[in-house]
Motif scaffolding. Structure first.
Motif, PDB file in Angstrom:
ATOM      1  N   LYS A  93      31.197  36.994  32.379  1.00 44.11           N
ATOM      2  CA  LYS A  93      30.676  37.346  33.344  1.00 44.11           C
ATOM      3  C   LYS A  93      30.959  35.671  34.108  1.00 44.11           C
ATOM      4  O   LYS A  93      30.156  34.753  33.642  1.00 44.11           O
ATOM      5  CB  LYS A  93      29.688  37.990  34.199  1.00 44.11           C
ATOM      6  N   LEU A 104      31.536  34.310  44.568  1.00 49.49           N
ATOM      7  CA  LEU A 104      32.536  34.866  44.076  1.00 49.49           C
ATOM      8  C   LEU A 104      32.219  35.347  42.938  1.00 49.49           C
ATOM      9  O   LEU A 104      31.322  34.731  41.672  1.00 49.49           O
ATOM     10  CB  LEU A 104      34.075  34.209  43.793  1.00 49.49           C
ATOM     11  N   ILE A 106      33.430  36.921  38.717  1.00 44.65           N
ATOM     12  CA  ILE A 106      34.746  37.358  38.015  1.00 44.65           C
ATOM     13  C   ILE A 106      34.729  38.397  36.550  1.00 44.65           C
ATOM     14  O   ILE A 106      33.286  37.053  35.784  1.00 44.65           O
ATOM     15  CB  ILE A 106      35.857  36.698  38.094  1.00 44.65           C
ATOM     16  N   SER A 151      39.577  43.197  34.077  1.00 49.68           N
ATOM     17  CA  SER A 151      38.908  42.204  34.639  1.00 49.68           C
ATOM     18  C   SER A 151      38.732  43.041  36.537  1.00 49.68           C
ATOM     19  O   SER A 151      39.552  43.725  37.484  1.00 49.68           O
ATOM     20  CB  SER A 151      39.495  41.030  34.773  1.00 49.68           C
ATOM     21  N   SER A 152      37.520  42.942  36.847  1.00 48.25           N
ATOM     22  CA  SER A 152      36.948  42.542  38.617  1.00 48.25           C
ATOM     23  C   SER A 152      36.680  41.456  38.899  1.00 48.25           C
ATOM     24  O   SER A 152      36.079  39.963  38.751  1.00 48.25           O
ATOM     25  CB  SER A 152      36.198  43.564  38.391  1.00 48.25           C
ATOM     26  N   ILE A 153      37.038  41.357  40.206  1.00 47.92           N
ATOM     27  CA  ILE A 153      36.930  39.657  41.425  1.00 47.92           C
ATOM     28  C   ILE A 153      36.022  40.820  42.132  1.00 47.92           C
ATOM     29  O   ILE A 153      36.901  41.390  43.826  1.00 47.92           O
ATOM     30  CB  ILE A 153      38.307  39.629  41.608  1.00 47.92           C
ATOM     31  N   TRP A 155      34.102  39.410  45.710  1.00 42.61           N
ATOM     32  CA  TRP A 155      34.090  38.054  47.116  1.00 42.61           C
ATOM     33  C   TRP A 155      32.704  39.025  48.328  1.00 42.61           C
ATOM     34  O   TRP A 155      32.607  40.065  49.012  1.00 42.61           O
ATOM     35  CB  TRP A 155      35.082  38.161  47.793  1.00 42.61           C
ATOM     36  N   ASN A 169      35.505  43.912  45.698  1.00 43.14           N
ATOM     37  CA  ASN A 169      35.893  44.128  44.852  1.00 43.14           C
ATOM     38  C   ASN A 169      36.666  44.635  44.738  1.00 43.14           C
ATOM     39  O   ASN A 169      37.041  46.400  44.801  1.00 43.14           O
ATOM     40  CB  ASN A 169      34.665  45.037  44.881  1.00 43.14           C
ATOM     41  N   THR A 171      39.424  45.316  40.731  1.00 41.93           N
ATOM     42  CA  THR A 171      39.425  45.969  39.782  1.00 41.93           C
ATOM     43  C   THR A 171      40.768  46.637  39.314  1.00 41.93           C
ATOM     44  O   THR A 171      41.020  47.277  39.155  1.00 41.93           O
ATOM     45  CB  THR A 171      38.064  46.869  39.168  1.00 41.93           C
TER      46      THR A 171
END
Length: 393
Positions: A93, A104, A106, A151-153, A155, A169, A171
């Protein structure tokens, strides 16, 4: 309890569900935590976990039948199974503070699992006069491995005007499972004269399941009044999965498993497209908080069977999904929460794949490509009391 088996369900990372029996387990884990960057504005956490287990399951069953159709019958069974399982999980993470208004997060994850299982069943059914009705000698094995990654991002943005935020978000997921299984079974059925007929199975199967998907959640929050705020949410998703199962029966002439059984073989593809949008209203005053919301969801399932026959199935579902959450804080250390949420669950590709499972010759099962979406209601509550001085909760 019932016997364990290969599972799916909510957690696609695992090839097996919880097993009955006596288990020996070895596990090791590592954790990492640090802050990166010149300004130390990136917090990094990570973990690695390994779990290896062996489960021995031995069961003896003795059953008497009392219903009219089978009254007086008696069934004895000896069951034995050995399962070995190895599981690796790696998680990270990255929590990055870009500036005072933006952050952010990740979160990459990857897991791998290998599973080997052998089991045998010997059963006998007799009538009230101890005359044989049927016997079964069934032996199976399976070797499976699976890789799962995601994997998720996320913001998050805070506007200059107070109580206004926006978050996005995304994913992505990927999974791959391969396996080989085999079965050798002999079932004898006896008539009134004691003459038996034999039904035998000697087969091996190759299984492969792949899947990937992408989903998002976009949220905007803003004030409605002094104590009320509102939220707009949009959550789309798109997933693709395919399953290929080829079953071959034993050929006595060549001494190999080379004769395909089309009734036990299937190639199946599935696409799921979900569009969901909703609104939430939140109230906050002193010790009381309350949320009430509703969303509309449209799910489109596109199923395509390619083997042994071509068949396309298109299913569409429209759902209204309400939610509610109430929380009251008696003190800083005591609180009560009550929540309700409606949800849906689309069938998995294992449930949709129209192929016969004859691992238990006396109880056949098959997937259903016309299976509908599941609609569920969840109600849950929690009372929390924390004592910091005594370190109790």
């Amino acid at each position: 309890g019932g016997r364990g088996g290969f599972g799916g369900g909510d957690n696609e990372n695992y090839l097996v569900s919880q097993q009955n029996g006596v288990s020996t387990t070895h596990a090791i884990g590592l954790n990492y935590s640090d802050k990166w960057g010149k300004k130390k504005n990136t917090k990094v956490t990570g973990s690695y976990f390994f779990n290896g287990s062996k489960t021995d399951n031995n069961q003896v069953t003795s059953r008497n039948y009392v219903l009219s159709a089978t009254a007086g019958q008696h069934y004895d069974e000896d069951f034995a199974a050995i399962m070995k399982n190895a599981n690796h999980r790696l998680n990270f993470k990255f929590d990055i503070m870009l500036d005072s208004m933006n952050s952010l997060v990740i979160t990459p994850k990857v897991s791998y699992q290998g599973n080997n299982r052998t089991q045998g069943t010997a059963g006998t059914t007799v009538d009230g006069l101890q005359s044989l009705i049927n016997t079964i000698d069934n032996n199976t094995f399976s070797n499976n491995k699976g890789l799962s990654a995601s994997s998720s991002i996320l913001w998050r943005h805070r506007f200059v005007k107070p109580r206004r935020t926006f978050s996005a978000n995304l994913t992505g997921t990927y999974n791959n499972r391969t396996g080989k299984s085999g079965q050798e079974s002999y079932s004898h059925y006896y008539d009134e004269l004691g003459v038996d007929s034999l039904a035998s199975i000697n087969q091996q199967a190759n299984n492969r399941t792949n899947g990937y998907g992408i989903s998002g959640r976009f949220s905007y929050t803003g004030p409605l009044s002094k104590n009320w705020s509102g939220e707009l949410v949009y959550a789309p998703s798109y997933t693709v999965s395919d399953a290929d199962k080829r079953t071959y029966v034993f050929d006595a002439l060549s001494g190999t498993y080379s004769l395909m059984d089309t009734t036990l073989s299937n190639v199946f593809d599935n696409q799921t497209i979900v569009q969901e949008g909703g609104v939430n209203a939140r109230f906050q005053k002193n010790k009381t908080s309350f949320q009430l919301g509703v969303s509309y969801q449209n799910s489109l399932l596109l199923n395509a069977q390619e083997f042994p026959i071509d068949r396309d199935v298109r299913l569409a579902f429209n759902s209204i999904l309400p939610n509610m959450r109430f929380k009251y804080e008696f003190t800083k250390s005591k609180s009560f929460m009550l929540a309700y949420r409606a949800g849906t669950r689309n069938p998995t590709i294992d449930q949709l794949q129209n192929v016969i499972d004859n691992s238990n010759p006396l109880s056949l099962s098959s997937g259903n490509p016309d299976l509908k979406q599941q609609y569920n209601h969840r109600v849950f509550g929690r009372f929390n009391a924390t004592n910091v001085q005594k370190a109790t909760n």
